[in-house]
Structure formats: C-alpha cells, structure tokens
Design a protein around this motif. Sequence first.
Motif, PDB file in Angstrom:
ATOM      1  N   ILE A  40      30.725  65.553  65.476  1.00  0.00           N
ATOM      2  CA  ILE A  40      31.882  65.631  64.568  1.00  0.00           C
ATOM      3  C   ILE A  40      33.073  65.564  65.457  1.00  0.00           C
ATOM      4  O   ILE A  40      33.370  66.411  66.441  1.00  0.00           O
ATOM      5  N   GLN A  41      33.977  64.699  65.271  1.00  0.00           N
ATOM      6  CA  GLN A  41      35.099  64.458  66.173  1.00  0.00           C
ATOM      7  C   GLN A  41      36.274  64.426  65.161  1.00  0.00           C
ATOM      8  O   GLN A  41      36.297  63.561  64.229  1.00  0.00           O
ATOM      9  N   THR A  42      37.569  65.059  65.693  1.00  0.00           N
ATOM     10  CA  THR A  42      38.642  64.915  64.754  1.00  0.00           C
ATOM     11  C   THR A  42      39.499  64.029  65.641  1.00  0.00           C
ATOM     12  O   THR A  42      39.108  63.724  66.794  1.00  0.00           O
ATOM     13  N   GLY A  43      40.825  63.974  65.288  1.00  0.00           N
ATOM     14  CA  GLY A  43      41.752  63.165  66.132  1.00  0.00           C
ATOM     15  C   GLY A  43      42.795  63.724  66.777  1.00  0.00           C
ATOM     16  O   GLY A  43      42.566  65.034  67.206  1.00  0.00           O
ATOM     17  N   SER A  44      44.019  63.145  66.902  1.00  0.00           N
ATOM     18  CA  SER A  44      45.084  63.811  67.577  1.00  0.00           C
ATOM     19  C   SER A  44      45.545  65.079  67.358  1.00  0.00           C
ATOM     20  O   SER A  44      45.565  65.369  66.073  1.00  0.00           O
ATOM     21  N   LYS A  45      45.922  65.881  68.129  1.00  0.00           N
ATOM     22  CA  LYS A  45      46.632  67.263  67.996  1.00  0.00           C
ATOM     23  C   LYS A  45      47.953  67.075  66.843  1.00  0.00           C
ATOM     24  O   LYS A  45      48.037  68.067  66.499  1.00  0.00           O
ATOM     25  N   TYR A 194      31.989  61.497  61.917  1.00  0.00           N
ATOM     26  CA  TYR A 194      30.791  62.057  62.029  1.00  0.00           C
ATOM     27  C   TYR A 194      29.402  61.453  61.787  1.00  0.00           C
ATOM     28  O   TYR A 194      29.509  60.361  61.076  1.00  0.00           O
ATOM     29  N   ALA A 195      28.526  61.760  62.444  1.00  0.00           N
ATOM     30  CA  ALA A 195      27.140  61.274  62.288  1.00  0.00           C
ATOM     31  C   ALA A 195      26.081  62.266  62.409  1.00  0.00           C
ATOM     32  O   ALA A 195      26.060  63.110  63.182  1.00  0.00           O
ATOM     33  N   GLY A 196      25.200  62.171  61.431  1.00  0.00           N
ATOM     34  CA  GLY A 196      23.921  63.037  61.366  1.00  0.00           C
ATOM     35  C   GLY A 196      22.817  62.667  60.674  1.00  0.00           C
ATOM     36  O   GLY A 196      22.848  61.566  60.162  1.00  0.00           O
TER      37      GLY A 196
END
Length: 203
Positions: A40-45, A194-196
């Motif tokens: 799971i990856q989110t983006g910019s702060k 996200y990938a799962g």
Amino acid sequence: MTIYSTLLGGNFEKLHPKLQHRYTLPIDQTFYAEGHMQQIQTGSKLLLPLYLFASKLNFLFPESGENIPFTVANCCRINQNDEAEVSWERSFFFPESVRKFNAKMTIDLEKQLVKDYLGDVPLFYSDLLFKVTKEGFLMITSGTQKVVVGNKVLKIPNIFRGRVVVLEGYDEAKDVYTIHVSIYNSLIGRIMTYAGEFTESGR
C-alpha cells in the motif's frame, strides 16, 4: 440480478466464474473475504491534511506498508430511494491502526455507469465505468467526480480529479482473487495505490 450484473448485461457472463460469483451479490447476502495487501503506497506529504480528513470519513488514509492484512465485505440492499445499493467495507490492519475505505454504489442505467459515494459521510462522489477484459477480469475506471456540500453538488475540475484504475481478477494457480488499485492525479502524481490477494471466507 443486482447492480453489477444488471449494468454489464451479457458481458457479465464473460467475467471469470469466480468474479461472477463475487459480483452477483443477492439482496441482503454478504460477500466477505480476507487477505493481504502486498503493498500500500500513499502519495506526497503535501496530501497529509487530505488523508487525515478523509480517514475520519473512512475513505483515504495516510499509512503505507507491505503485507498488510485486510478484509472486505459487500452487501446489496434496497436503500431509502428504493434503489439496489451495494455497500463496500474495506478494513486495513496496520501495526498501529485499523483504517477503513468504505463506499456505497448504485447504478445509472441511462448513462451506463456506477455512482460511487465515498466514505461513511458521502461528501465525495465519482462516476465509475465497468469493463470486462479479454482475460475475464473486471476493469473499473473513474469519470466525473463531485463534492457534495449540503444541498450543493460541485463538479471537481478535471485537473484536480483523482483518476482511478482498478483491476480485479482471479488467479487459478493460487486459487485467490487479485486486486490492483491506482488513484493518481495529473498534477501531484500518486494519491494511493495498493495491490493484494484475498479469498472468500465466513465471518
């Protein structure tokens, strides 16, 4: 038939049989599954205020991670407008918190799309287009998006839209459902991906 089979018509039968089972969703019967998100990856702060606000609505969230357990529950019910409506309840079990990504969906047969209301308080809305791939997978892409403020519905300009691409399939070798989601913006890049994998289970 419920909303997805109604929307896809004859193409529904071109889905992998396991996806047909997953998306048939008889009224008042819940499809429940559990699995893990490989990533799971989110983006910019810079998006942190959005993530924190959206997390209170059970929509987006700020955490990233690998091998995150999750569950999904879908149920179709008749809503107050006498429409068939599918609830989506997704829970992600991070080491220090549990985050949710919920939504409710109905269909617009005239426009041939799904109306997706995001979060437990429906402030955000997106049109979704459904397509069956040649492999029998389900591809979902976003269209018009809106913000609901009281009685006003404001269209989000295209340049600020979160462009969504979802691919859901079935891996026969591993006997699991697969899911890949990408939400991005043309100005700021990734909002969330996200990938799962998951399998159907009983609560």
